[in-house]
Design a protein around this motif. Sequence first.
Motif, PDB file in Angstrom:
ATOM      1  N   TYR A  37       0.833  -1.201   0.000  1.00 55.77           N
ATOM      2  CA  TYR A  37       0.000   0.000   0.000  1.00 55.77           C
ATOM      3  C   TYR A  37       0.873   1.258   0.000  1.00 55.77           C
ATOM      4  CZ  TYR A  37       1.093   0.008   4.984  1.00 55.77           C
ATOM      5  OH  TYR A  37       1.758   0.020   6.168  1.00 55.77           O
ATOM      6  N   ALA A  39       2.229   4.678   1.172  1.00 57.98           N
ATOM      7  CA  ALA A  39       2.294   5.334   2.479  1.00 57.98           C
ATOM      8  C   ALA A  39       3.209   6.539   2.388  1.00 57.98           C
ATOM      9  CB  ALA A  39       2.808   4.350   3.519  1.00 57.98           C
ATOM     10  N   HIS A  42       6.305   7.504   5.411  1.00 57.30           N
ATOM     11  CA  HIS A  42       7.674   6.985   5.284  1.00 57.30           C
ATOM     12  C   HIS A  42       8.245   7.343   3.913  1.00 57.30           C
ATOM     13  CE1 HIS A  42       7.561   4.335   8.948  1.00 57.30           C
ATOM     14  NE2 HIS A  42       6.292   4.673   8.815  1.00 57.30           N
ATOM     15  N   TYR A  59      -1.036  -8.132  16.946  1.00 56.34           N
ATOM     16  CA  TYR A  59      -0.991  -7.061  15.940  1.00 56.34           C
ATOM     17  C   TYR A  59      -2.279  -7.012  15.118  1.00 56.34           C
ATOM     18  CZ  TYR A  59       0.998  -3.738  12.625  1.00 56.34           C
ATOM     19  OH  TYR A  59       1.227  -2.619  11.856  1.00 56.34           O
ATOM     20  N   LYS A  76       8.499  -3.482   8.294  1.00 56.90           N
ATOM     21  CA  LYS A  76       7.793  -2.868   7.182  1.00 56.90           C
ATOM     22  C   LYS A  76       8.797  -2.654   6.071  1.00 56.90           C
ATOM     23  CE  LYS A  76       5.529   1.368   7.534  1.00 56.90           C
ATOM     24  NZ  LYS A  76       4.154   1.533   7.107  1.00 56.90           N
ATOM     25  N   VAL A  94      11.892  -1.156  11.197  1.00 52.44           N
ATOM     26  CA  VAL A  94      11.697  -2.184  12.223  1.00 52.44           C
ATOM     27  C   VAL A  94      11.409  -1.543  13.578  1.00 52.44           C
ATOM     28  CG1 VAL A  94      12.776  -4.148  13.416  1.00 52.44           C
ATOM     29  CG2 VAL A  94      13.334  -3.705  11.014  1.00 52.44           C
ATOM     30  N   THR A 112      14.656   0.709  14.205  1.00 47.05           N
ATOM     31  CA  THR A 112      15.814   0.419  13.353  1.00 47.05           C
ATOM     32  C   THR A 112      15.424   0.646  11.899  1.00 47.05           C
ATOM     33  OG1 THR A 112      16.517  -1.288  14.908  1.00 47.05           O
ATOM     34  CG2 THR A 112      17.506  -1.371  12.729  1.00 47.05           C
ATOM     35  N   CYS A 130      11.895   8.658  14.745  1.00 43.82           N
ATOM     36  CA  CYS A 130      10.796   7.697  14.585  1.00 43.82           C
ATOM     37  C   CYS A 130       9.778   7.860  15.714  1.00 43.82           C
ATOM     38  CB  CYS A 130      11.296   6.254  14.596  1.00 43.82           C
ATOM     39  SG  CYS A 130      12.638   5.891  13.451  1.00 43.82           S
ATOM     40  N   CYS A 133       7.107  10.757  15.900  1.00 40.82           N
ATOM     41  CA  CYS A 133       5.877  10.571  15.139  1.00 40.82           C
ATOM     42  C   CYS A 133       5.049   9.435  15.743  1.00 40.82           C
ATOM     43  CB  CYS A 133       6.191  10.293  13.673  1.00 40.82           C
ATOM     44  SG  CYS A 133       4.723  10.257  12.632  1.00 40.82           S
ATOM     45  N   HIS A 134       5.677   8.307  16.027  1.00 38.58           N
ATOM     46  CA  HIS A 134       4.920   7.147  16.512  1.00 38.58           C
ATOM     47  C   HIS A 134       4.218   7.413  17.844  1.00 38.58           C
ATOM     48  CE1 HIS A 134       5.224   3.638  13.828  1.00 38.58           C
ATOM     49  NE2 HIS A 134       6.079   4.446  13.232  1.00 38.58           N
ATOM     50  N   MET A 145       0.887   2.546  14.705  1.00 41.16           N
ATOM     51  CA  MET A 145       0.063   3.295  13.740  1.00 41.16           C
ATOM     52  C   MET A 145      -0.794   2.371  12.890  1.00 41.16           C
ATOM     53  SD  MET A 145       0.838   6.577  13.748  1.00 41.16           S
ATOM     54  CE  MET A 145       2.119   7.767  14.149  1.00 41.16           C
ATOM     55  N   PHE A 146      -0.467   1.084  12.878  1.00 47.81           N
ATOM     56  CA  PHE A 146      -1.184   0.093  12.060  1.00 47.81           C
ATOM     57  C   PHE A 146      -1.166   0.492  10.587  1.00 47.81           C
ATOM     58  CE2 PHE A 146      -2.919   0.047  16.413  1.00 47.81           C
ATOM     59  CZ  PHE A 146      -2.317  -1.121  16.802  1.00 47.81           C
TER      60      PHE A 146
HETATM   61  C1  HEC Z   1       5.777  11.080  10.143  1.00 46.59           C
HETATM   62  C2  HEC Z   1       5.362   9.960  10.932  1.00 46.59           C
HETATM   63  C3  HEC Z   1       6.218   8.706  11.003  1.00 46.59           C
HETATM   64  C4  HEC Z   1       7.570   8.598  11.149  1.00 46.59           C
HETATM   65  C5  HEC Z   1       8.615   9.710  11.248  1.00 46.59           C
HETATM   66  C6  HEC Z   1       7.857   7.185  11.233  1.00 46.59           C
HETATM   67  N1  HEC Z   1       6.715   6.455  11.118  1.00 46.59           N
HETATM   68 FE1  HEC Z   1       6.555   4.416  11.184  1.00 46.59          FE
HETATM   69  N2  HEC Z   1       4.557   4.551  10.799  1.00 46.59           N
HETATM   70  C7  HEC Z   1       3.866   5.722  10.579  1.00 46.59           C
HETATM   71  C8  HEC Z   1       2.528   5.414  10.121  1.00 46.59           C
HETATM   72  C9  HEC Z   1       1.442   6.424   9.753  1.00 46.59           C
HETATM   73  C10 HEC Z   1       2.456   4.011  10.085  1.00 46.59           C
HETATM   74  C11 HEC Z   1       1.248   3.185   9.631  1.00 46.59           C
HETATM   75  C12 HEC Z   1       1.385   2.707   8.216  1.00 46.59           C
HETATM   76  C13 HEC Z   1       1.460   3.791   7.217  1.00 46.59           C
HETATM   77  O1  HEC Z   1       0.440   4.389   6.893  1.00 46.59           O
HETATM   78  O2  HEC Z   1       2.578   4.049   6.767  1.00 46.59           O
HETATM   79  C14 HEC Z   1       3.731   3.503  10.562  1.00 46.59           C
HETATM   80  C15 HEC Z   1       4.023   2.164  10.738  1.00 46.59           C
HETATM   81  C16 HEC Z   1       5.261   1.676  11.136  1.00 46.59           C
HETATM   82  C17 HEC Z   1       5.559   0.288  11.431  1.00 46.59           C
HETATM   83  C18 HEC Z   1       4.559  -0.854  11.509  1.00 46.59           C
HETATM   84  C19 HEC Z   1       4.066  -0.946  12.971  1.00 46.59           C
HETATM   85  C20 HEC Z   1       2.894  -0.028  13.268  1.00 46.59           C
HETATM   86  O3  HEC Z   1       3.093   1.096  13.796  1.00 46.59           O
HETATM   87  O4  HEC Z   1       1.765  -0.461  12.993  1.00 46.59           O
HETATM   88  C21 HEC Z   1       6.887   0.202  11.709  1.00 46.59           C
HETATM   89  C22 HEC Z   1       7.668  -1.050  12.048  1.00 46.59           C
HETATM   90  C23 HEC Z   1       7.427   1.544  11.598  1.00 46.59           C
HETATM   91  N3  HEC Z   1       6.411   2.411  11.262  1.00 46.59           N
HETATM   92  C24 HEC Z   1       8.751   1.851  11.834  1.00 46.59           C
HETATM   93  C25 HEC Z   1       9.252   3.146  11.777  1.00 46.59           C
HETATM   94  C26 HEC Z   1      10.663   3.450  11.944  1.00 46.59           C
HETATM   95  C27 HEC Z   1      11.778   2.461  12.223  1.00 46.59           C
HETATM   96  C28 HEC Z   1      10.763   4.810  11.799  1.00 46.59           C
HETATM   97  C29 HEC Z   1      11.994   5.662  11.839  1.00 46.59           C
HETATM   98  C30 HEC Z   1      13.050   5.343  10.902  1.00 46.59           C
HETATM   99  C31 HEC Z   1       9.420   5.331  11.559  1.00 46.59           C
HETATM  100  N4  HEC Z   1       8.539   4.301  11.547  1.00 46.59           N
HETATM  101  C32 HEC Z   1       9.135   6.664  11.391  1.00 46.59           C
HETATM  102  C33 HEC Z   1       4.343   6.985  10.782  1.00 46.59           C
HETATM  103  C34 HEC Z   1       5.681   7.332  10.965  1.00 46.59           C
END
Ligand code: HEC
Length: 159
Positions: A37, A39, A42, A59, A76, A94, A112, A130, A133-134, A145-146
Amino acid sequence: MAAYRCVGPPMSMAYRKSCHPVAVTYRGWRRFSRISYPAEAHGVRFMNNYANEIARADYGKWEAAGEMPTGSVLAKDSFIVGDDGKIRVGPLFVMAKGAAGSSDAMRNWKYTMIMPGGSVRQDVAIQKFCNDCHRRAGAQDDFLMFLPLPFRISKGLGR
Ligand code: HEC
């Protein structure tokens, strides 16, 4: 999905260069995205979500999951489809749940980023980037964030 099938083998080879255990094993885990999908959080990429054996029962409960157990790992992978139609491998993202007290401010998650060149980023700056935002997902979702509803597959695909 045709693009994912095509990029799958080079993608695995790219991540495996890191020798990181998740890079080597995650494709054998259950996949919770029905299809790759798009996104934007990222970068503009297509992504797939995988959960390891410890994480997979919870999950797929999504927002009802509560706190994930210690040892949960979510991965991911990502690829980019360029305007020229060429597919390029993106990073593997990760999140791994450590023991209670290992990083309270991050709800004990460790972030990671495994780059397609094989380098592994998990420095302090990456943790902050990371997590900043999370954490917006809140404690009730354990900073997860799923994925968008149409792409969720609750039981996961695979073994
Ligand atoms: C600007 C916001 C943002 C940042 C910065 C971000 N993420 Fe995420 N992440 C999300 C969103 C929103 C999702 C849900 C899926 C999607 O729509 O991409 C997600 C999903 C994930 C997931 C799947 C687990 C879950 O949350 O359901 C992983 C693993 C993950 N991110 C890792 C990372 C890592 C490692 C970093 C840093 C390198 C990172 N993310 C930085 C917003 C972010």
